[in-house]
Each structure stands twice: as C-alpha cells, then as structure tokens.
Design a protein around this motif. Structure first.
Motif: not given
Length: 470
Positions: A71-75, A128-134
C-alpha cells in the motif's frame, strides 16, 4: 537511416515491450515481497528451515505486512508523477514525446533493480527501503507518464474521424500482450524469483531502439504557430493552466468519470491476494486468471472497432456518439462485475464475475476518445493526457493504501468480509455510471480548432520518408 515502418507500428512495439514488463512484474513483485516478508517472519521466530514454502506464507501476520508494504509502496512511487507530471507533460509538448518517454523508461529500469536488491537482501535490509523506488520514478515520471505518452503518440496519428478506432486498436493490441504476459510470469515464477525481473529489464530496454528509430509524432510547431498566438502556448507552461480544462463542461465531466473509474486498478491490485487467500491458490497459479481480463477486453475492443466502422458507413452514425453509448454500457458491466466478485463463493462463480468485470475494465480508450474530441489537438493533447495521468496517479496514491487497509481489515474479520474492498470499489463505479449518463454528446464540428495542419506530416499507417537525427 530509419526503417520504413508505419509510425503506428513503433507505438505498438512500445506497447508490446511495456506491457510484457508490466504483466510479468506485477505478480513477480507481489511474490518477491511476500517471500521476503515470510522469510523475515520465520527467521525472527527462530525457524532455521529456510527457504520457506509459499503455502506457509498465507498466514495473517505475513499478509497484513504485505498489504502494508504494498500500500505505501504504491503511495510513494506514485508521488513523483503528482509533483513532476505537469513538468514532463510540458517537456513532451515542447521537445517531443520520444525524449520524455526515454527518461520514463530509464527510471522504471532503475526502480526494478532497486526493488529486487531490497527483496533479495531481506536478511539485512528493511523492506521499507523498497519505497525509495520513488526516487527512480522522479526520472521521467514513471509508468503513468509512459502510458500517457504512448497514448499521446497514438492520438497524434489520428483524426477526429478515426480517433476512437485508433485508440481501440492500440488498446486491443495491449490486451493481446496482457493475455500472454501473466502466463509467462506464471512459468517464470515456477523456476525462480529473479528470472522474471531479468525479463522485465530486458523488455524495458527494448523500448529504447523503438524510440530511436521512430519519427517524432509531436505536431509541427510551424503549423501550430500559424494557427494560434504565441502567448497561448506560453501560458500553458504554468501548472495552474491545467485547471482550464475544467472550464469546459464536457471535458470536466469526462475527467471526473475517468477519476472514479481509475479505482479499478486499485481493485485489480488485490485480485491476486484475494484469489490466493480465499481459494488457497499459489500466487503463480492465481496470476493466470488475470489473463481473463485482457482476453475478454481484446474480443470486446476488436468487435467495437468493426462495429463502429460499420455503423459509420451503413447508417452514418457518428463514432463519437456511439463511443458515449459504449462507455455507459461498459461502466455498468464494471460495477456489476465487481459486486459479483464480492459475493462469489466458488472459483466458478468468481471466474464468471471476473468475465463481467473484464467487459467493463478497460474504459480508458472510450474515455480518452470522448475527452479528446473536446480539446485542441495541436497544443493540448500531451497536456491533457498528462493531466489524466496525474489524476490517475492521485487516485492510485490515495487508493492503494486505502484498498490495502480494507483488505487487511477484511482479513482480520474473515469470512465474507474478505470482499470488503470490492464492495467499496463498486460504490465508486456506480457513481461513475450516474455521471456517464449525464455526459453530453460531442458537437458535430468545432470550427475553433485547427486540426488538419498538425496531421499532414504523419498520416496514420503511412511510412515516413523523412530521416530524423537526435
């Protein structure tokens, strides 16, 4: 020397490679994240019997964390297009579609590599580091900008008379690719978790030769300057100038309908986890069912392409008017399908509901064809499509955490409440259906728009004799 291929063929090749990547990457990313979370859970519990079988990953604590991460990855990965989408849209209208598309593809390749690294080193890196894909998506704007640009290219090659058919052709070709990609993903996931990502990277890389060989589809600047004052385009560089699209009632209503319909991708986001948990299927097996959506859509859009042409030739029914009727019908199917999914108690009932859902899933082509008929194609096409991609990104950014929260809540309650996300989604589609009924039919002519000058340089399915150097 450029190959003497029709310009639209290059657009279709871009669609081919892009959706091979998307179709493989989607289930592969779910499985990568689930596998990493599952191994972290059992490792912390002191279980040294690794690797962990996928069947042991369907427990609530793993699925809840998977919903949270996704969910937060998509965000976060959607945020760049909201912040930079108008910037890349202006770049595409000023300097060409190809350069901006190249940036978007490069950013997506970097994002793939980062997700894989994060999941592969689950024992030492927080997921959670996957979110840095942003950060990678800041280069070019990511998938939303890429989709907007290839649709813009297709629109550049169309006229008022054939715009619906061309967008249908591009969409139908996309569906054909989406039929194959999940099956390929299923085969690849049976062998390893890294192989699908390798194929994704190769597929995205193959877009670069297509971009390099194709001619630019941006309408000729000389033609636009002759038809419009120079200060008109200068005013559009301000992000707030995008709000002028909402001053046109038909465009504004169409944008709101498209906004509500974009929640269908959030619904699609939890289909694989829903099938996997509710019917105790492995992810690679559940992914195969996704081929139903593009398969049904392909049949529908091919039929609509021929039907539109037949009605125009035999009964002089304007394609734009027929397009509005089609839009209303498929939105109805979308709403009915998602509610049937919510009440499906067996895999047979689910497949039937998924077929109905698939009939209404791909509303993008008729919505774009409708809105495009109310704008100036010389100056506004890329900007409009960028605005749509930004609205889509906003829905995705807000809707992804919401749908995952609803899914997690349904998992906690259990039973029939697993369908909670589908019930809520159905309410959005019913609202879109009500607004679609209010859509006005496009005007017969719009003399304020100068259209032909920007089309003469690149007729549809005609080879170009010009060579272009970067």
């Amino acid at each position: 020397m450029h190959a003497k291929l029709p310009t639209l063929c290059y657009v279709l090749l871009i669609v081919l490679f892009y959706y091979i990547e998307e179709g493989i990457q989607y289930p592969a990313t779910i499985r990568l994240l689930e596998n990493a979370i599952c191994h972290q859970h059992y490792a912390r519990a002191g279980d040294t019997n690794l690797p962990v079988d996928e069947t042991l990953c369907k427990i609530g604590v793993v699925q809840d964390r998977l919903a949270f991460i996704r969910g937060w990855y998509s965000f976060w990965t959607t945020l760049p297009v909201l912040l930079l989408g108008t910037f890349f849209g202006d770049l595409a209208d000023k300097f060409g579609r190809r350069r901006v598309l190249s940036l978007a593809v490069f950013g997506m390749i970097c994002g793939l590599a980062w997700v894989f690294v994060t999941c592969n080193f689950w024992d030492s890196l927080p997921l959670e580091l996957a979110w840095l894909t942003a950060l990678c998506r800041c280069v070019g704007g990511g998938p939303f900008v890429a989709i907007a640009l290839y649709m813009t290219m297709a629109s550049d090659l169309s006229t008022d008379e054939n715009r619906s058919q061309i967008l249908y052709v591009v969409s139908a070709f996309k569906f054909g690719v989406e039929i194959i990609a999940p099956q390929l993903a299923s085969v690849l996931l049976r062998h390893s978790l890294w192989l699908p990502y390798l194929i994704c990277g190769i597929s995205l890389f193959m877009i670069f030769p297509c971009i390099a060989m194709m001619p630019e589809t941006l309408p000729l600047k000389q033609a636009s300057d002759a038809a419009f004052p120079s200060n008109f385009t200068e005013s559009n560089t301000n992000p707030f100038s995008y709000m002028r699209f909402f001053t046109n009632k038909a465009v504004a209503l169409g944008l709101v309908v498209d906004f509500l319909l974009q929640f269908r991708y959030n619904t699609l986001q939890i289909l694989i986890p829903f099938i996997s948990v509710r019917f105790s299927w492995a992810i690679e097996k559940a992914a195969k069912l996704l081929s139903i959506i593009p398969g049904v859509s392909l049949i529908l859009f091919v039929a609509l392409t021929f039907l539109t042409d037949m009605l125009r030739r035999r009964w002089s029914l304007r394609p734009a008017r027929f397009n509005v009727l089609v839009l209303r019908a498929i939105i109805f199917a979308l709403a009915a399908g998602v509610l049937l999914i919510a009440v499906s108690a067996s895999i047979g009932a689910f497949v039937f509901a998924l077929v109905i859902f698939a009939i209404g899933f791909n509303t993008r082509a008729p919505v774009l064809a409708y809105i495009s008929g109310h704008i100036d194609p010389v100056h506004d096409t890329a900007r409009l499509y960028t605005l749509i991609s930004i609205l889509d990104a906003f829905v995705h950014m807000a809707g992804s955490p919401l749908i995952e929260i609803l899914w997690a809540r349904g998992l906690d309650i259990g039973g029939d409440w697993l369908a909670l996300p589908f019930i809520i989604s159905g309410l959005f589609y019913l609202a879109a259906l009500i607004l679609a009924v209010l859509l006005p039919y496009p005007p017969t002519t719009d003399p304020s728009m100068v259209r032909n000058a920007s089309r003469e340089h690149s007729p549809l399915l005609a080879t170009t004799g010009e060579e272009e150097e970067d």
